[in-house]
Design a protein around this motif. Structure first.
Motif, mmCIF file in Angstrom:
data_model
loop_
_atom_site.group_PDB
_atom_site.id
_atom_site.type_symbol
_atom_site.label_atom_id
_atom_site.label_comp_id
_atom_site.label_asym_id
_atom_site.label_seq_id
_atom_site.Cartn_x
_atom_site.Cartn_y
_atom_site.Cartn_z
ATOM 1 N N TRP A 9 -20.415 10.330 74.582
ATOM 2 C CA TRP A 9 -19.692 9.181 74.638
ATOM 3 C C TRP A 9 -20.713 7.786 75.024
ATOM 4 O O TRP A 9 -20.504 6.894 74.406
ATOM 5 C CB TRP A 9 -18.996 9.457 75.936
ATOM 6 N N SER B 201 -12.344 9.669 80.341
ATOM 7 C CA SER B 201 -11.927 10.715 79.539
ATOM 8 C C SER B 201 -10.809 11.523 80.482
ATOM 9 O O SER B 201 -10.154 12.140 79.759
ATOM 10 C CB SER B 201 -13.263 11.681 79.225
ATOM 11 N N GLU B 202 -10.851 11.362 81.570
ATOM 12 C CA GLU B 202 -9.735 12.098 82.463
ATOM 13 C C GLU B 202 -9.195 11.283 83.334
ATOM 14 O O GLU B 202 -9.362 11.168 84.390
ATOM 15 C CB GLU B 202 -10.260 13.374 83.080
ATOM 16 N N HIS C 201 -17.800 7.986 82.692
ATOM 17 C CA HIS C 201 -17.268 8.731 81.540
ATOM 18 C C HIS C 201 -16.058 9.822 81.974
ATOM 19 O O HIS C 201 -14.928 9.806 81.404
ATOM 20 C CB HIS C 201 -18.443 9.710 80.974
#
Length: 176
Positions: A14, A159-160, A155
Motif C-alpha cells: 500500500w 484498509s479497515e 494503512h
C-alpha cells in the motif's frame, strides 16, 4: 503464519503504491533531478528485496550489486515493485511458522557472508523499504510537497475503516 508479517507486507504494498502515485503527480521536467534521486533510492530498495527473495527460496538472484546498473524509469519500477510486493504477500501467507526460525546462510553482493532467519530477512525487507521510502519522502518535503502519509496506523484505518468506529474503547480478542 504470522498475522503481523501479513499485515506488514500488505502495508508495504500500500505504501509503495501511494508513493508512486505521489511521484506521478510531479512535473517530470521541473523535478527531473529529484525524480532521478527518488528512482535510484526505490531501485536500490527493490533490488535488495529481490535479493532477499532469492535468499528465502534458495535461488540465484543474478545481481552483482545492490542497485541496477542502469536505473529503471519510475513506470518500470512501479510495475517491478508491485510484482515484488505481491510475491512477498503470497510468500508470508504460505510460509510455515517453523520455517520462519530457520537460519539461512547467504553471500551479500559485496562478497561478505551472512546468516539470518527467514523471519529476520522478512523484517529486514520491511524496515529497509520503509527507510528508503522515508528518504524519498524527505526529498518531497524539501520541495515543499507533502509526502504520502506512510504509517501503519493510517494503512490499517484506511484498509479497515471499521477500526475507526472502535476507537475510544478497548477491543479485546476473545472477550465475552
Amino acid at each position: 503464519m504470522s498475522g503481523l508479517l501479513r499485515t506488514l507486507f500488505g502495508y508495504q504494498a500500500w505504501a509503495n503504491e501511494d508513493l508512486f502515485d505521489k511521484l506521478g503527480e510531479l512535473d517530470p521536467e521541473r523535478y527531473r533531478t529529484e525524480l532521478a534521486k527518488a528512482a535510484k533510492l526505490i531501485d536500490h530498495s527493490h533490488v535488495v528485496a529481490r535479493i532477499f527473495a532469492a535468499h528465502l527460496t534458495d535461488a540465484r538472484h543474478g545481481y552483482m550489486s545492490d542497485a541496477s546498473e542502469e536505473t529503471p524509469t519510475l513506470q518500470e519500477l512501479r510495475a517491478a515493485v508491485a510484482a515484488s510486493d505481491h510475491w512477498y504477500v503470497d510468500y508470508v501467507a504460505g510460509v510455515s511458522p517453523a520455517s520462519l526460525d530457520e537460519r539461512l546462510a547467504f553471500v551479500f553482493t559485496d562478497g561478505d557472508k551472512g546468516c539470518m532467519s527467514r523471519e529476520e530477512m522478512l523484517g529486514h525487507v520491511i524496515l529497509h523499504g520503509g527507510y528508503h521510502r522515508g528518504e524519498v519522502g524527505r526529498i518531497l518535503s524539501q520541495l515543499s510537497i507533502t509526502p504520502p502519509w506512510d504509517t501503519l496506523a493510517v494503512h490499517l484505518h484506511r484498509s479497515e475503516p471499521s477500526r475507526r468506529r472502535q476507537a475510544g474503547r478497548p477491543v479485546l480478542a476473545g472477550a465475552d
